[in-house]
Design an enzyme around this catalytic site. Structure first.
Site, PDB file in Angstrom:
ATOM      1  N   ASP A   1      13.998  39.669 -15.148  1.00  0.00           N
ATOM      2  CA  ASP A   1      13.247  40.005 -14.031  1.00  0.00           C
ATOM      3  C   ASP A   1      12.998  38.501 -14.316  1.00  0.00           C
ATOM      4  O   ASP A   1      13.297  37.956 -14.912  1.00  0.00           O
ATOM      5  CB  ASP A   1      11.585  41.328 -14.959  1.00  0.00           C
ATOM      6  CG  ASP A   1      11.381  40.043 -16.345  1.00  0.00           C
ATOM      7  OD1 ASP A   1      12.473  39.442 -16.766  1.00  0.00           O
ATOM      8  OD2 ASP A   1      10.082  40.158 -16.536  1.00  0.00           O
TER       9      ASP A   1
ATOM     10  N   LYS B   1      17.806  45.701 -11.231  1.00  0.00           N
ATOM     11  CA  LYS B   1      16.875  45.267 -12.180  1.00  0.00           C
ATOM     12  C   LYS B   1      16.658  46.897 -13.319  1.00  0.00           C
ATOM     13  O   LYS B   1      16.473  47.051 -14.088  1.00  0.00           O
ATOM     14  CB  LYS B   1      15.989  44.357 -11.917  1.00  0.00           C
ATOM     15  CG  LYS B   1      15.102  43.971 -12.800  1.00  0.00           C
ATOM     16  CD  LYS B   1      13.992  43.649 -13.017  1.00  0.00           C
ATOM     17  CE  LYS B   1      12.856  44.493 -12.316  1.00  0.00           C
ATOM     18  NZ  LYS B   1      10.694  44.115 -12.207  1.00  0.00           N
TER      19      LYS B   1
END
Ligand code: SF4
Length: 231
Positions: free
Chosen positions: A157, A138
């Site tokens: 996320d 991420k």
């Protein structure tokens, strides 16, 4: 014996399922209309600052991160300076972002790695970025997309994970699975903007509990069981 007539090839019927191209396009259009200028909310001036801010943003709001980073970067402006800092000093500066001991270790570990192995510069590939302490996929995707304009993956996320599933764009049970599904269904030139837009949507409208479906311009495209209102 007459030759067997071959049946004419028919064009495949366009899929009408949740991943039908026209539906995906409609979702992207609605996101563009609602969030035409969505950008990363973490303040930063360099890829290094963005990397650190993203590490600090785990389990913490961007607003809170933006409150601590100016002083952190004033004291330790470069990876080399951060690598030499006393760990307790970094901890003190980032304490309010939560999990500060682990985050301080990650930030200093990232600083050392970048100083020693990448000549003081944040690398520009996913494969290299994920070798940096504290930077999983991420974080790597955030830095690649925002700082370098490179779409090697999709940032997933908590907001993207929840909303991709609510909109039936993905079914996976982990961020990695959802990312893979989104990469398969979204045009690559939308990977970066999609995440920014969905993160804004998740903060403002499609919140985790009691999403504001009455105010959602994706409502007619959404069949989520979490909906609080239907037209
Ligand atoms: S209709 Fe509701 S659940 Fe669906 S995307 Fe909009 S806010 Fe989220």
């Amino acid at each position: 014996m007459p030759a067997k007539k071959s049946s004419p090839r028919r064009a495949a019927k366009p899929s009408r399922g949740p991943l039908a191209p026209e539906r995906v396009e409609a979702i992207l259009k609605a996101l563009d209309e609602a969030y035409p200028n969505a950008v990363c909310a973490l303040n930063h001036r360099t890829p290094w600052e963005l990397l650190v801010a993203t590490i600090l943003s785990a389990q913490c709001t961007d607003v809170r991160v933006n409150m601590v980073t100016p002083e952190l970067f004033r004291r330790f402006p470069t990876p080399a300076a951060m690598a030499k800092a006393r760990l307790s000093e970094i901890e003190g500066l980032i304490r309010t972002t939560g999990f500060f001991r682990n985050k301080a270790k990650s930030v200093q570990g990232a600083a050392k790695k970048i100083t020693e192995e990448f000549n003081g510069r944040v690398p520009q590939t996913l494969a290299e970025l994920i070798t940096i302490p504290g930077a999983a996929r991420k974080t790597a995707n955030v830095v690649l997309g925002v700082s370098f304009g490179k779409a090697e993956g999709v940032v997933v996320d908590t907001h993207v994970f929840r909303i991709a599933r609510r909109l039936d764009l993905a079914k996976g049970d982990t961020p990695q699975e959802v990312e893979r599904e989104l990469m398969a269904v979204l045009p690559q030139d939308r990977w970066i903007s999609f995440s920014h837009q969905v993160i804004h949507h998740g903060r403002q409208v499609c919140i985790a509990r009691n999403p504001k479906c009455r105010n959602c311009n994706l409502e007619t495209l959404c069949r989520s069981n979490d909906k609080t209102w239907s037209s």
